[in-house]
Design a protein around this motif. Structure first.
Motif, short mmCIF file in Angstrom:
data_model
loop_
_atom_site.label_atom_id
_atom_site.label_comp_id
_atom_site.label_asym_id
_atom_site.label_seq_id
_atom_site.Cartn_x
_atom_site.Cartn_y
_atom_site.Cartn_z
N UNK A 74 0.73 -1.23 0.02
CA UNK A 74 0.01 0.14 0.19
C UNK A 74 0.73 1.35 0.01
N UNK A 75 1.94 1.14 -0.87
CA UNK A 75 2.88 2.39 -0.83
C UNK A 75 2.43 3.06 -2.05
N UNK A 76 2.58 4.48 -2.18
CA UNK A 76 2.33 5.11 -3.67
C UNK A 76 3.14 4.75 -4.57
N UNK A 77 2.52 4.16 -5.63
CA UNK A 77 3.42 3.88 -6.72
C UNK A 77 2.63 3.86 -8.16
N UNK A 78 3.07 4.39 -9.17
CA UNK A 78 2.67 4.57 -10.40
C UNK A 78 3.21 3.49 -11.21
N UNK A 79 2.41 3.24 -12.35
CA UNK A 79 2.98 2.28 -13.23
C UNK A 79 4.26 2.77 -13.71
N UNK A 80 5.33 1.63 -13.97
CA UNK A 80 6.50 1.91 -14.57
C UNK A 80 6.37 2.37 -16.06
N UNK A 81 6.70 3.53 -16.36
CA UNK A 81 6.80 4.17 -17.73
C UNK A 81 7.48 3.31 -18.79
N UNK A 82 6.70 2.99 -19.73
CA UNK A 82 7.33 2.56 -20.98
C UNK A 82 7.76 0.91 -20.72
N UNK A 83 7.02 0.39 -19.96
CA UNK A 83 7.45 -1.11 -19.39
C UNK A 83 6.34 -2.02 -19.92
#
Length: 310
Positions: free
Chosen positions: A255-264
């Motif tokens: 439950x840590x703030x994390x966005x999708x890794x870009x271009x992955x």
């Protein structure tokens, strides 16, 4: 490239399945060449994973390499047993009298801390100072790069508004530099970090030059000291295909703030398997470092490094 390490290292069975040439002591002694002596300061928590990643990238030229793994004595690892470290790793006190052709300082998950608040910072600075006289060439990775620029050039890191997380294209700014021999005009490299060293700070330092520059938040990718003794890589060329995926799902689960890794992920769909588009350039990057910055330049009698510092 034949890699000579302890025959009981956990990485060996995995590397053997990938046809990575691991050389035993008997065969090594029959080769009439001096092996390159490379020491790896492994600051990553999952040390066995990082061992595999780095040994894989060090294995692609016909030279023999003798690898020593180093850990910080002032840090008690939560993910690697003391027994494992005692068997396969050395401490600084145990090796500080030796000389090495190359040193690799890995990243570490401490980038959001001030450098002086990292509890092994004093020990790390001792190693970096020692490297000036006992190591011919040093490769710094991610946080290791930021730590090196801070210690050697007093260039502090800057927090990013958003984590730099994904696969980013980097443009080569010095195409004639031997580090990029065989490269295309641009290459891809994984990044996973919350901080950076601003391009303006690096450009203002006369002792440094920017070799490759990333897009958007990735900014700087690779920096070199003009004396050719140190290379600073801001990304993780050594990462496996699924490393960013594991980080992403780990943080989601916690439950840590994390966005999708870009271009992955294809179509930004985390249910789809990512495609690896950086392994070839990563292999070439490490091969070129070993060939042009270590093997072609290091003294045959490595102890002569002491004479060069006199």
């Amino acid at each position: 490239m034949p890699i000579k390490v302890d025959q009981n290292l956990a990485a060996i069975p995995i590397l053997a399945k990938e046809n990575i040439f691991i050389m035993n002591d008997t065969r090594a002694q029959t080769q009439q060449i001096r092996p390159l002596k490379i020491i790896i300061l492994n600051l990553m928590p999952t040390k066995a994973v990082t061992e595999i990643q780095l040994l894989r990238l060090l294995s692609n030229t016909p030279l023999q390499i003798e690898v020593t793994f180093l850990h910080t004595a002032s840090h008690q690892s939560k993910n690697t047993s003391a027994e494992y470290l005692n068997q396969f790793y050395s401490t600084f006190d145990e090796i500080k009298q030796n000389y090495y052709d190359g040193l690799i300082i890995t990243g570490a998950p401490v980038e959001e801390l001030e450098f002086e608040k990292v509890h092994y910072w004093k020990e790390l600075t001792m190693m970096m100072e020692w490297s000036k006289s006992h190591v011919f060439s040093t490769l710094h990775i991610c946080w290791g790069a930021q730590a090196g620029l801070y210690y050697h050039y007093h260039l502090d890191k800057t927090p990013l508004n958003k984590k730099c997380f994904g696969i980013f294209e980097s443009d080569i700014k010095k195409p004639l530099d031997p580090l990029f021999s065989g490269f295309d005009d641009a290459f891809y490299i994984p990044h996973s970090r919350h901080t950076t060293v601003l391009k303006e700070k690096i450009a203002s330092c006369d002792a440094l030059e920017i070799l490759a520059q990333g897009e958007n938040e990735a900014q700087i990718s690779i920096v070199k000291s003009k004396d050719n003794k140190a290379i600073y890589i801001f990304g993780h060329a050594e990462y496996d295909k699924d490393t960013l995926s594991q980080e992403y799902f780990r943080d989601l689960k916690a439950h840590k703030p994390i966005s999708l890794p870009r271009n992955y992920f294809p179509n930004d769909d985390p249910n789809l398997s990512p495609k690896m588009n950086w392994h070839a350039s990563a292999t070439l990057l490490f091969t070129n470092w070993l060939n042009y910055y270590v093997y072609q330049e290091t003294p045959y009698i490595i102890e002569k490094l002491k004479e060069n510092q006199a």
